[in-house]
Design a protein around this motif. Structure first.
Motif, mmCIF file in Angstrom:
data_model
loop_
_atom_site.group_PDB
_atom_site.id
_atom_site.type_symbol
_atom_site.label_atom_id
_atom_site.label_comp_id
_atom_site.label_asym_id
_atom_site.label_seq_id
_atom_site.Cartn_x
_atom_site.Cartn_y
_atom_site.Cartn_z
ATOM 1 N N PRO A 146 0.813 -1.231 0.000
ATOM 2 C CA PRO A 146 0.000 0.000 0.000
ATOM 3 C C PRO A 146 0.839 1.269 0.000
ATOM 4 N N GLU A 147 1.999 1.231 0.658
ATOM 5 C CA GLU A 147 2.826 2.436 0.712
ATOM 6 C C GLU A 147 3.721 2.573 -0.519
ATOM 7 N N ALA A 148 4.199 1.441 -1.022
ATOM 8 C CA ALA A 148 5.056 1.493 -2.219
ATOM 9 C C ALA A 148 4.303 2.184 -3.360
ATOM 10 N N LEU B 87 10.741 5.707 1.178
ATOM 11 C CA LEU B 87 11.538 4.598 0.624
ATOM 12 C C LEU B 87 12.223 3.807 1.737
ATOM 13 N N ALA B 88 12.813 4.570 2.684
ATOM 14 C CA ALA B 88 13.531 3.908 3.783
ATOM 15 C C ALA B 88 12.555 3.080 4.615
ATOM 16 N N LYS B 89 11.366 3.611 4.838
ATOM 17 C CA LYS B 89 10.375 2.901 5.651
ATOM 18 C C LYS B 89 9.952 1.593 4.964
ATOM 19 N N VAL B 90 9.645 1.700 3.667
ATOM 20 C CA VAL B 90 9.179 0.506 2.950
ATOM 21 C C VAL B 90 10.287 -0.554 2.918
ATOM 22 N N GLN B 91 11.518 -0.072 2.759
ATOM 23 C CA GLN B 91 12.661 -0.995 2.751
ATOM 24 C C GLN B 91 12.802 -1.675 4.123
ATOM 25 N N ASP B 92 12.574 -0.903 5.189
ATOM 26 C CA ASP B 92 12.630 -1.482 6.544
ATOM 27 C C ASP B 92 11.634 -2.635 6.677
ATOM 28 N N GLU B 93 10.438 -2.458 6.097
ATOM 29 C CA GLU B 93 9.401 -3.497 6.235
ATOM 30 C C GLU B 93 9.886 -4.795 5.588
ATOM 31 N N ALA B 94 10.598 -4.675 4.460
ATOM 32 C CA ALA B 94 11.153 -5.875 3.820
ATOM 33 C C ALA B 94 12.126 -6.544 4.783
ATOM 34 N N PHE C 226 10.520 5.052 14.270
ATOM 35 C CA PHE C 226 10.813 6.021 13.192
ATOM 36 C C PHE C 226 9.631 6.081 12.216
ATOM 37 N N HIS C 227 9.054 4.933 11.906
ATOM 38 C CA HIS C 227 7.930 4.902 10.958
ATOM 39 C C HIS C 227 6.740 5.696 11.493
ATOM 40 N N GLN C 228 6.508 5.515 12.786
ATOM 41 C CA GLN C 228 5.352 6.189 13.394
ATOM 42 C C GLN C 228 5.556 7.704 13.360
ATOM 43 N N ARG C 229 6.765 8.135 13.674
ATOM 44 C CA ARG C 229 7.039 9.583 13.680
ATOM 45 C C ARG C 229 6.970 10.161 12.266
ATOM 46 N N GLN C 230 7.453 9.365 11.312
ATOM 47 C CA GLN C 230 7.398 9.781 9.906
ATOM 48 C C GLN C 230 5.933 10.041 9.510
ATOM 49 N N GLY C 231 5.041 9.141 9.916
ATOM 50 C CA GLY C 231 3.623 9.300 9.561
ATOM 51 C C GLY C 231 2.989 10.471 10.294
ATOM 52 N N TYR C 232 3.324 10.597 11.584
ATOM 53 C CA TYR C 232 2.706 11.677 12.363
ATOM 54 C C TYR C 232 3.155 13.033 11.822
#
Ligand code: BYC
Length: 317
Positions: free
Chosen positions: A51-53, A69-76, A160-166
């Motif tokens: 969904p984010e990609a 990009l960094a966040k989606v890569q982290d999920e992988a 980091f992901h949560q802060r990025q979204g907020y």
């Protein structure tokens, strides 16, 4: 030692707050429960990239693009740690991935909803990763060592992901009236599905009692959902946004919010494969897996070559 005695010793060991490691004796059902949960978790991380990609090429600035990009890569990466943790229980990764691609295995319901605007990137980071953290912080203390250790690193990245979204939500909420409306619409779309991430209510959660006894789960689905709501409502207020629940009300006595009825019919429908994007998510994963076949073949060919080189060297010595 008989099975009953082994199980008692196992439970005593857990009650003493010890971690179970891959070579330790464990009941079959404990092993199966862990394989189920860890693999569902791994699949969620991998499907959760989709969904984010979808928005990477449309991020509104270079800074936003780099962060997403960094966040989606982290999920992988999270998916990979978790598949590795599952493999320590004696199951092969290709079997787990096969179950995902055939539609047999579950993954989190949340990733079957569409991302229709940039504000959804904010809402996912804030709410979906926020809910994931609430759940995963307790998993850092889960009783199976490899799972607990994987979760420690994952949690650091999730914050980091949560802060990025907020931060995306904060920019939109302080922007033009139209941007603020985008943020509100995203909150409206993601609020209820985020609450569903914690799973069915405790009385309807078939796995909870045993998983709590085995200390795989440290807090119940409802406890975690409540913690998430109590933490998130003030964050929505700070943004100047309205949580889409007319029954949401502070309860002084329980020191937490009362909240409205979750649409469990929608939840079970999505889990059964009938959510808005289930079919698309699965077909995207199948396509990615097929297109990545050459990478797996190349890695295997290289590993075989290396093994032969090492064996030849030993023989020559
Ligand atoms: N969606 O007895 P219950 C992320 C299933 S990804 C679908 O309560 P349990 C991120 C459940 O599996 C983070 N199915 O189960 C990535 C069970 O089915 P089976 C994902 C669900 O296991 C990318 C049945 O319902 N986090 O952060 O004791 C971008 C009965 O439930 C769901 C994890 O995976 C659901 N929401 O408790 C952004 C955390 N809920 O297998 C972010 C690890 C329940 O019996 N998992 N089901 O047929 C857990 O902590 C637990 O497995 C759960 C459920 C709390 C989810």
């Amino acid at each position: 030692m008989g099975e009953v005695q082994l199980e008692k010793r196992f439970q005593d060991y857990l009650d003493g707050e010890n971690k179970i490691e891959p070579k330790d004796w464990m009941p079959d059902a404990y092993r199966k429960t862990l394989i189920r949960q860890i693999s569902q978790h791994a699949h969620s991380e991998v499907v959760g990239m989709l969904p984010e990609a979808n928005w990477i090429t449309r991020a509104p600035s270079l800074r936003r693009k780099v962060a997403l990009l960094a966040k989606v890569q982290d999920e992988a990466g999270h998916g990979l740690y978790l598949y590795s943790a599952a493999e320590t229980l004696g199951i092969d990764r290709s079997e787990l991935v096969g179950d995902l691609l055939s539609g047999k295995a579950k993954y989190s319901s949340i990733f079957n909803y569409p991302t229709v605007s940039w504000a959804d990137m904010g809402a996912i980071g804030w709410l979906v990763d926020g809910a994931a953290i609430a759940n995963q912080v307790m998993l850092c203390r889960t009783s199976y060592g490899p799972y607990a250790r994987a979760m420690v690193r994952i949690c650091k990245e999730e914050s980091f992901h949560q802060r990025q979204g907020y931060e995306i939500m904060l920019s939109l909420a302080n922007g033009t009236a139209e941007q603020k409306q985008m943020a509100q619409d995203a909150l409206n779309r993601w609020w209820w599905p985020s609450l569903m991430m914690f799973g069915p209510t405790d009385d309807l959660s078939p796995n909870s009692a045993q998983s709590m006894k085995w200390k795989i789960k440290r807090k119940s689905n409802d406890e975690l959902r409540q913690e998430f709501i109590d933490k998130t409502v003030p964050q929505a207020e700070f943004l100047g946004l309205t949580v889409p629940d007319k029954d949401l009300k502070w309860n002084e006595e329980k020191q937490g919010y009362d909240y409205g009825e979750i649409d469990w019919e929608e939840f079970y429908n999505v889990v059964k494969g009938n959510g808005p994007c289930n079919k698309q998510r699965l077909s995207d994963r199948v396509k990615a897996h097929e297109e990545g076949a050459w990478v797996r073949e190349a890695a295997n060919a290289y590993a075989a070559k290396e093994a032969k080189r090492k064996a030849d060297k030993v023989q020559a010595a």
